[in-house]
Design a protein around this motif. Structure first.
Motif, PDB file in Angstrom:
ATOM      1  N   TYR A 245       6.810 -48.544 -18.487  1.00 14.49           N
ATOM      2  CA  TYR A 245       8.132 -48.590 -19.103  1.00 14.49           C
ATOM      3  C   TYR A 245       8.686 -50.013 -19.141  1.00 14.49           C
ATOM      4  N   ASN A 246       9.687 -50.203 -20.014  1.00 13.42           N
ATOM      5  CA  ASN A 246      10.365 -51.479 -20.173  1.00 13.42           C
ATOM      6  C   ASN A 246      11.457 -51.589 -19.110  1.00 13.42           C
ATOM      7  N   THR A 247      11.379 -52.650 -18.308  1.00 10.11           N
ATOM      8  CA  THR A 247      12.325 -52.787 -17.191  1.00 10.11           C
ATOM      9  C   THR A 247      13.738 -53.144 -17.658  1.00 10.11           C
ATOM     10  N   LYS A 248      13.879 -53.649 -18.876  1.00 13.70           N
ATOM     11  CA  LYS A 248      15.227 -53.897 -19.411  1.00 13.70           C
ATOM     12  C   LYS A 248      15.854 -52.594 -19.895  1.00 13.70           C
ATOM     13  N   THR A 249      15.048 -51.758 -20.509  1.00 11.49           N
ATOM     14  CA  THR A 249      15.547 -50.459 -20.979  1.00 11.49           C
ATOM     15  C   THR A 249      15.815 -49.536 -19.807  1.00 11.49           C
ATOM     16  N   TYR A 250      14.924 -49.597 -18.809  1.00 12.92           N
ATOM     17  CA  TYR A 250      15.033 -48.724 -17.633  1.00 12.92           C
ATOM     18  C   TYR A 250      15.030 -49.577 -16.371  1.00 12.92           C
ATOM     19  N   PRO A 251      16.212 -50.020 -15.919  1.00 11.18           N
ATOM     20  CA  PRO A 251      16.276 -50.796 -14.672  1.00 11.18           C
ATOM     21  C   PRO A 251      15.707 -50.032 -13.483  1.00 11.18           C
TER      22      PRO A 251
END
Length: 369
Positions: free
Chosen positions: A157-163
């Motif tokens: 997953y994208n860490t900016k989209t999903y902190p």
């Protein structure tokens, strides 16, 4: 080192394919040798090992083969190659005059060589460390393979989209992620695992997947790409073109996960669980090396400290219940502990998947492509 074929991944090890008393006797060790090899016990003796040339193979040379040499005095020659299929071909080509004593490879390779009658059955009573291995992962390939480590598949997953890491694969169906997910190719085991995820979401299971294929149809045209190429996936996360993808292994993206600019991470802590694939050590029939040295090396690979070092270096799932992990490794979301493995794993029925593979590939293709 990526390879999209479901049965042949140099990094991703896959157990999807489906011995005699004489072979077992050949592996038996005379008393009183049982236990860990002692210092210089095998000085002057030589064995040859075949395994991957990737980071996992190099880690095995460093943490297993070299430490075994230092401990026992044996000389271990490592031949490294690109894929499991290469290993199968080498063992088959040398069957009339075997060259290797131990092969470290995927479950697919172990099963293939066992089915071809090219492996011996190790004497498990001569492997004291095997008693500390989680019971489900001690042996395989019809008794010809000794469990080695677990390769794990989950969600990336994208860490900016999903902190914070998503808790379910259902993010793949989230309308907010339309055009920003990747899916695995049809001929890849990841695709079969995604079918199982969808089947469970539909109230079915591996043996009742019809509802899952209906759910998968909702993803048609919704993915940015269908791929298992780690470099491509890493670049797409760095450009913020992707929010999530799977089923996929975070291990494949380890070079990118360690760099914040790629905005990518992975998780196994999922409501639906995660998938594992057991890797094996096998012994070719008619091997040239000394049996006592071979069995001692296999036992050494299962040592709690060795398992811990391998897990920390290449994020393998250790199967020795007493694996020695640093505090940092214990906190790492990318190294599933024996406890996590025991409680949250989806252990795939490899023989059943092999039997439905062609049908599922076609149905998956129709559903999502």
């Amino acid at each position: 080192m990526s390879n999209n074929n479901i049965f042949d991944r140099p990094l991703r090890r896959r157990t999807l394919l489906t011995g005699s008393a004489m072979a077992a006797a050949a592996m038996a060790l005379p008393a009183p040798w049982v236990g860990n090899a002692s210092a210089q016990e095998f000085a002057g003796k030589e064995i040859r090992i075949l395994t991957w040339s990737d980071a996992t193979g190099q880690a095995a040379v460093k943490n297993i083969l070299k430490t075994f040499e230092a401990r026992t005095g044996a000389k271990v020659i490592a031949d490294l190659t690109g894929t499991t299929s290469d290993m199968i071909a080498k063992i088959k080509a040398s069957a009339s005059k075997p060259q290797y004593d131990v092969v470290i490879l995927s479950g697919f390779g172990a099963n293939s060589l066992a089915d071809a009658g090219l492996l011996e059955k190790p004497d498990t009573s001569a492997l004291p460390n095997l008693a500390r291995v989680l019971p489900d992962y001690q042996t395989g390939a019809k008794g010809h393979g000794i469990g080695y480590f677990l390769w794990s598949d989950g969600l990336v997953y994208n860490t900016k989209t999903y902190p914070s890491a998503p808790k379910s694969y259902d993010v793949l169906w989230d309308a907010a992620n339309e055009g920003k997910i990747f899916l695995p190719p049809a001929d890849n085991l990841y695709a079969l695992e995604l079918i199982i995820v969808a089947a469970k979401a539909a109230g079915g299971d591996i043996h009742n997947p019809d509802g899952g294929f209906e759910i998968l149809k909702k993803l048609k045209g919704k993915s940015l790409t269908i791929t298992s190429n780690a470099n491509q996936i890493g670049d797409l996360f760095r450009s913020e073109s992707l929010n999530a993808g799977g089923v996929y292994s975070p291990l494949e993206l380890s070079p990118f996960i360690s760099k914040p600019e790629f905005n990518v991470s992975g998780t196994y802590s999922l409501a639906e669980g995660f998938f594992v694939d057991l890797q094996y050590m096998v012994v070719p029939k008619g091997h040239p090396g000394d049996t006592a040295v071979i069995v001692a090396l296999i036992n050494h690979a299962l040592d709690a400290e060795v398992q811990g070092k391998m897990a920390e270096e290449v994020w393998y799932g250790p199967i020795n219940q007493d694996a020695v992990l640093s505090e940092g490794a214990k906190k790492s979301p990318f190294i599933p502990s024996p406890e996590v493995i025991k409680e949250h794993v989806n252990k795939v029925d490899a023989a059943y998947l092999a039997s439905v593979r062609d049908d599922w590939i076609q149905r998956y293709t129709d559903a999502v492509m």
